[in-house]
Design an enzyme around this catalytic site. Sequence first.
Site, PDB file in Angstrom:
ATOM      1  N   ARG A 265       0.979  -1.221   0.325  1.00  0.00           N
ATOM      2  CA  ARG A 265      -0.124   0.310   0.285  1.00  0.00           C
ATOM      3  C   ARG A 265       0.619   1.478  -0.099  1.00  0.00           C
ATOM      4  O   ARG A 265       1.494   1.431   0.546  1.00  0.00           O
ATOM      5  CB  ARG A 265      -0.795   0.706   1.211  1.00  0.00           C
ATOM      6  CG  ARG A 265      -0.964   1.054   1.579  1.00  0.00           C
ATOM      7  CD  ARG A 265      -2.749   1.279   2.400  1.00  0.00           C
ATOM      8  NE  ARG A 265      -2.242   0.244   4.275  1.00  0.00           N
ATOM      9  CZ  ARG A 265      -1.908   0.968   4.625  1.00  0.00           C
ATOM     10  NH1 ARG A 265      -0.871   2.322   5.168  1.00  0.00           N
ATOM     11  NH2 ARG A 265      -1.154   0.305   6.019  1.00  0.00           N
TER      12      ARG A 265
ATOM     13  N   HIS B 161      -3.247   4.082   4.950  1.00  0.00           N
ATOM     14  CA  HIS B 161      -4.381   3.028   4.727  1.00  0.00           C
ATOM     15  C   HIS B 161      -5.737   3.280   4.518  1.00  0.00           C
ATOM     16  O   HIS B 161      -6.495   3.453   4.189  1.00  0.00           O
ATOM     17  CB  HIS B 161      -4.458   2.742   6.609  1.00  0.00           C
ATOM     18  CG  HIS B 161      -5.977   1.601   7.301  1.00  0.00           C
ATOM     19  ND1 HIS B 161      -6.424   0.370   6.522  1.00  0.00           N
ATOM     20  CD2 HIS B 161      -7.008   1.935   7.210  1.00  0.00           C
ATOM     21  CE1 HIS B 161      -7.215  -0.004   7.125  1.00  0.00           C
ATOM     22  NE2 HIS B 161      -7.914   0.602   6.975  1.00  0.00           N
TER      23      HIS B 161
ATOM     24  N   TYR C 264       3.793   4.432  11.903  1.00  0.00           N
ATOM     25  CA  TYR C 264       4.088   2.736  12.329  1.00  0.00           C
ATOM     26  C   TYR C 264       5.109   2.836  10.955  1.00  0.00           C
ATOM     27  O   TYR C 264       5.974   1.556  11.130  1.00  0.00           O
ATOM     28  CB  TYR C 264       3.007   1.781  12.284  1.00  0.00           C
ATOM     29  CG  TYR C 264       1.807   2.531  11.225  1.00  0.00           C
ATOM     30  CD1 TYR C 264       1.719   1.170  10.088  1.00  0.00           C
ATOM     31  CD2 TYR C 264       0.799   2.569  11.789  1.00  0.00           C
ATOM     32  CE1 TYR C 264       0.880   1.356   8.704  1.00  0.00           C
ATOM     33  CE2 TYR C 264      -0.046   3.490  10.759  1.00  0.00           C
ATOM     34  CZ  TYR C 264       0.422   2.568   9.126  1.00  0.00           C
ATOM     35  OH  TYR C 264      -0.931   2.751   7.988  1.00  0.00           O
TER      36      TYR C 264
HETATM   37  C1  LIG Z   1     -14.202  -7.234  11.957  1.00  0.00           C
HETATM   38  C2  LIG Z   1     -13.203  -6.410  12.089  1.00  0.00           C
HETATM   39  N1  LIG Z   1     -12.578  -6.039  12.621  1.00  0.00           N
HETATM   40  C3  LIG Z   1     -12.050  -4.410  12.473  1.00  0.00           C
HETATM   41  C4  LIG Z   1     -12.296  -3.650  11.242  1.00  0.00           C
HETATM   42  C5  LIG Z   1     -11.667  -2.111  11.246  1.00  0.00           C
HETATM   43  N2  LIG Z   1     -10.592  -2.078   9.852  1.00  0.00           N
HETATM   44  C6  LIG Z   1     -10.606  -2.043   9.310  1.00  0.00           C
HETATM   45  S1  LIG Z   1      -9.641  -2.211   7.551  1.00  0.00           S
HETATM   46  C7  LIG Z   1      -8.927  -2.325   8.789  1.00  0.00           C
HETATM   47  C8  LIG Z   1      -7.050  -3.467   8.364  1.00  0.00           C
HETATM   48  C9  LIG Z   1      -7.502  -4.294   7.275  1.00  0.00           C
HETATM   49  O1  LIG Z   1      -6.653  -4.815   7.082  1.00  0.00           O
HETATM   50  P1  LIG Z   1      -5.818  -5.895   5.767  1.00  0.00           P
HETATM   51  O2  LIG Z   1      -7.249  -6.776   5.946  1.00  0.00           O
HETATM   52  O3  LIG Z   1      -4.554  -6.268   5.308  1.00  0.00           O
HETATM   53  O4  LIG Z   1      -6.649  -4.965   4.321  1.00  0.00           O
HETATM   54  P2  LIG Z   1      -5.605  -3.906   3.835  1.00  0.00           P
HETATM   55  O5  LIG Z   1      -6.779  -2.914   4.530  1.00  0.00           O
HETATM   56  O6  LIG Z   1      -4.448  -3.666   4.495  1.00  0.00           O
HETATM   57  O7  LIG Z   1      -5.892  -3.602   1.698  1.00  0.00           O
HETATM   58  C10 LIG Z   1      -9.450  -3.271   9.708  1.00  0.00           C
HETATM   59  C11 LIG Z   1      -8.527  -3.541  11.440  1.00  0.00           C
HETATM   60  C12 LIG Z   1     -13.066  -4.254  10.462  1.00  0.00           C
HETATM   61  N3  LIG Z   1     -13.215  -3.690   9.426  1.00  0.00           N
HETATM   62  N4  LIG Z   1     -13.802  -5.403  10.161  1.00  0.00           N
END
Ligand SMILES: Cc1ncc(C[n+]2csc(CCOP(=O)(O)OP(=O)(O)O)c2C)c(N)n1
Lengths: 364, 364, 324, 324
Positions: free
Chosen positions: A269, A273, A282
């Site tokens: 990425r 985020h 971080y």
């Molecule tokens: C069940 C749940 N827990 C927490 C969140 C908050 N949250 C949104 S995005 C995220 C990180 C997701 O990371 P990843 O799956 O690696 O996808 P990326 O954003 O890196 O593409 C979190 C913890 C959520 N949306 N759903």
Amino acid sequence: MIKDSQLFQPFSEKPIRLMGDAGEWLGSFELNLDSDTLLKFYRDMLRARLFDERLLLLHRRGQVSFVAPSAGHEAAQVAVAAALKPKKDWVFPYYREPGLLLALGVPAVELFGQAMATRADPNRGRQMPAHPGSRDFNVFTVASVIASHLPPAVGTAISMKVRNTGEVVVASFGDGATSEGDFHAGLNFAGVQGAPIVFVCQNNRYAISVEYHKQTAAETIASKAEAYGLPGYLVDGMDVLACFFVMREAVARARQGFGPSLVEMQVYRLGPHSSADDDTRYRPVEEVETWKTRDPLARMHRFLAHRGLWSREEDLALRTEIEREFRQAVEDAQRAGAVPLEWMFEDVFAELPDHLREQRRDLL
Amino acid sequence: MIKDSQLFQPFSEKPIRLMGDAGEWLGSFELNLDSDTLLKFYRDMLRARLFDERLLLLHRRGQVSFVAPSAGHEAAQVAVAAALKPKKDWVFPYYREPGLLLALGVPAVELFGQAMATRADPNRGRQMPAHPGSRDFNVFTVASVIASHLPPAVGTAISMKVRNTGEVVVASFGDGATSEGDFHAGLNFAGVQGAPIVFVCQNNRYAISVEYHKQTAAETIASKAEAYGLPGYLVDGMDVLACFFVMREAVARARQGFGPSLVEMQVYRLGPHSSADDDTRYRPVEEVETWKTRDPLARMHRFLAHRGLWSREEDLALRTEIEREFRQAVEDAQRAGAVPLEWMFEDVFAELPDHLREQRRDLL
Amino acid sequence: MGLATIVQTIAHTLDEEMRRDDRVVILGEDVGKRGGVFLATEALFQKYGPDRVIDTPLSEAAIIGAAVGMAVHGLRPVAEIQFADYIFPGFDQLVSQAAKLRYRSGGQFSAPMVIRMPAGGGVKGGHHHSQSPETHFVHTPGLKVVYPSTPHDTKGLLKTAIRDDDPVVFMEPKRLYRAIKEEVPEEDYCIEFGKAHLRRKGDDVVLVSYGATMAETLKAADALHEQGISAEVIDLRSLLPWDKTTVCRSVARVGRVVLVSEAPRMANFMSEVSATLTEEILDALLAPPIRVTGFDTPYPYAYDREYLPGPNRILKAVQKVLSY
Amino acid sequence: MGLATIVQTIAHTLDEEMRRDDRVVILGEDVGKRGGVFLATEALFQKYGPDRVIDTPLSEAAIIGAAVGMAVHGLRPVAEIQFADYIFPGFDQLVSQAAKLRYRSGGQFSAPMVIRMPAGGGVKGGHHHSQSPETHFVHTPGLKVVYPSTPHDTKGLLKTAIRDDDPVVFMEPKRLYRAIKEEVPEEDYCIEFGKAHLRRKGDDVVLVSYGATMAETLKAADALHEQGISAEVIDLRSLLPWDKTTVCRSVARVGRVVLVSEAPRMANFMSEVSATLTEEILDALLAPPIRVTGFDTPYPYAYDREYLPGPNRILKAVQKVLSY
Ligand SMILES: Cc1ncc(C[n+]2csc(CCOP(=O)(O)OP(=O)(O)O)c2C)c(N)n1
Ligand SMILES: Cc1ncc(C[n+]2csc(CCOP(=O)(O)OP(=O)(O)O)c2C)c(N)n1
Ligand SMILES: [Mg+2]
Ligand SMILES: [Mg+2]
């Protein structure tokens, strides 16, 4: 269940690559894609990139409340779309995938409409930005709850199998998503059923701030496929050709009844985020800078230029064309107008029940 | 994290065995256990078997409402107990493990008390039979919800690591449990944290009526360890020596800070799922008969007899002794008396809140 | 179909619906060869095969989630959760996916599906085979919630549920599964959701209940009858939507009401009924609506009958509203 | 600690408690280096290191479940769920393990832990960043539920929660995280659960609320004041236990009450309050208790302010009870 692989082996130690850093072809087979296809890959990636940039602009202007930039993921997303039969196959995406939807053909106006909650959103403004969906294109509307779309994706694939429709499902998600119980439930059930589905993990090594090694002790996400009796492919996710060829094979195998597979696309990425995030808290800046040198767009540009298929001038012209398209799409999305307040009470059920009728009356 | 294995390799194709069908030693190393230890294995297995039989008797007489027989699982359970330091290490068992608790030293009277919900149950009669637990022996009270004890087990192991207590957790469960999201959540977090925990799957190839190949497409449960960066051991679960030596190694590794492992013990449930089940609806009688020839007790008996350590007469005497012990334990459990009605309102919280005080007053 | 118990009626109704509509499929743990641990899907696997009666891995999230995906793709899944207590490992799929799909997609996608689950206590199951989680479902916009108490209603409501275009949580009174046998009509009939059933007419007090506690409520009504007190008894049959009109009409006429439900008391569904009664017909109340419910403890094994709102506790409450 | 917002108070209080008691550990998604997505754990990782501030994998079941196991082993975990909406993938660990452990083990084991979660709407989060699931918790025997509305109360209640011997769901009004700044005392103080806070004294109507909707409720009270209507305002602060005594006393004196909560209406926690008021003080009611709540739809993105019970809807309800 697993048919012998034709081109690629699962569980490779190194990511499958077909395109070198300088844009050279690395494949062990002859590249058999015509230039239109190659150019379309690039075009779709550029549209994805510019779409995000447009959203960030709208965000700065206060017209969009939230953006989850996908820069760095474009090759992966465009390759997935290219491997599918649009409007026939089904896609269960996550929130960071405008590139996938655009490449499938979902009109930009709908995506901008979704981001701004106007009537141009076929989802009727019900969710925050980055949560599109399209019945027309068999794109299951994104839900925020990470990994929660995977069991439904498997259900759709089982339905396809049971009714022998020849369709395929692709379900995509991030590395963080692989830790949720729903990931496990989905992949395991898909394995047992031999359902026609390809799971695509866009592993960008972070879940917001949580680094990969705090997410799992598994060496790769691809290796997790073994737990479900599936083949797992490790792919350089910033190499659109590698992503495409692996996906094409996985989709074909699913379509022919040989069951599901898991494809890990290693991406990065390039931005934060989301518009609410400060990634300098971080991530070392040097790390980001290093990855920027691997930008999937630049790489594909080099590949095309290498083959005499693309010039600076063509690039500029294409950018201008896409910018124009998006400006228009934003305008159209806005002109569609805000969703009306009374929609708040609709679509809870197929028909409006008495208690919601009363609540609507009280509010309006 | 994983220390080089001393005796056993993870992810073997065939289950690790140390004892042949006829009771012969198959190990590649010298068996270095004294006869007391070997006899204790047998004794504990026999106690487990007879405990179940006693419960079935009580069930037939209407004194116990439910039984989940563990015949076929005894070797696995006794071996787990033998690998631990009782009252120091912690155990998170599932419902089919009286043998494990008895071998750890939990008094039979408490287990009978649990099954009959008398005051002899340290859990105060709160749950149905087959749900014991003992603070004295660091045995986490069983909850019915399959696999739901795994994330807590990992939390306890993380606490041990963080505070460097030198303790170890064992958490055990069936093959069906591996499909739950909690299995995934637990093993993944344990892997990341390198927590001192050994996961033990007693794979009896059925989850009530659901056969293994409908549970997962993975070849073995042990192979699922890879998804979490853990070593996974495949063991003949009806071979008490194989189970013991593998467990001993896994526990030692955890204790020394080399992290968790997953041990799959291949067993077979010789009886129905529970006193409420009719297994002829889904299992061929011939299959059950075949597995009965592999009875872990009979095998250990042959092993001991082979070495001149055990005779028919000794066996009969031991049975009589255990029967006497259990008859007495049942009597003691009953004599402890029914739990009083007012206990219904206690232990919801550390202190009785007003609303429960009112509800108690209304009822009593 | 002659005399039948509730559990027989379920198996029979599922069979009829599967015959009528080949989009109807069943999925769950042990629903196949085993016919379900309560035999609610008995013989269906043998009749319709593994593509329409699917034994799933042991994962409630997989069951509910897959049902959502099947429904989206055009099937009409009927998912079984082995005990209502085990809805919780699949709770997120229920509340985040099934319940919200139509809304979040602006009506583009929907999840017409039924989630069947045996619920309630009194079977010596301890706290994980006895719970009554209906309030959680009622409090989740997007779900319909049904809870029959007789074989006759089971057939009509289950048919409505299967044909409904939205997700329906179909709760089954497990301690009544085999306790009542009644004549169940042969013909195809549906019972509309949101229509209560007046089980007894009466003038002194109204008793409102649903599901398994209907049995205790009717026993209480019988006992009152012997004492010369005439109780009107309302069986709600569905909790979302619930039949406010009928309940308000009866209570407005009689002025006294006792609300019976075995779920824990705090924020129990009957609180909603009580609050609604006050909002709508305060002045017609001759006494406060009194709730007779389970206690605010986890469901206990020992004394599991005492935990339930049995006839005695109902009678005590009636005494209270009558003497107010 | 001077002037502080709610979110600053949380970070500060966690720091104090971690310093006081080295059994206190923090775990959750992004609670480490990132300091939490709302910065509620800012700087704690840097101060206490990765053994006491644990970034977890993305699994709410792992977070809550591991917290249970840590608590059983003697730690005092404070788990963060990133948004209250994401409690559902971990819901089973909460209701089947945390809530029932003490009971099912006869008091042998217990789970003293805090589960913190930002809750409520009004932040343009759509339906998965806006929900108010408190009723689900209140309806689960074995859980305590707390929901402060000011920095001052946040500190006192969070300390009580961390020192409590039972699992406490600690809900945080996310739209007020940075909206209010107030003087928060330096000293160590705890606020007992089950004690409401009288935010305004008044004689014409009682307004009862908690958490984020306290802001709207106070605005309504101010508007009423301008109209010459004096409203008594009660901030419940904890929902389980909830302060029946204070609420009943005020309502009995004033006779009119409006109950405000932004969770969906059907079987909302305020139904419990309403039902209790009727049961306890029916004759003192001069008008029906009226609930002003969220609507029975999933939480919408567009018009998310209109979904909430804002001052206007509260005033309308007050009008209704005053003119009854
Ligand atoms: C069940 C749940 N827990 C927490 C969140 C908050 N949250 C949104 S995005 C995220 C990180 C997701 O990371 P990843 O799956 O690696 O996808 P990326 O954003 O890196 O593409 C979190 C913890 C959520 N949306 N759903
Ligand atoms: C979450 C949950 N779902 C369903 C059940 C009902 N149930 C009890 S035992 C069981 C089968 C468990 O099989 P397995 O894990 O293989 O253990 P085994 O009984 O074979 O030893 C099921 C489905 C349950 N207890 N918990
Ligand atoms: Mg990621
Ligand atoms: Mg099994």
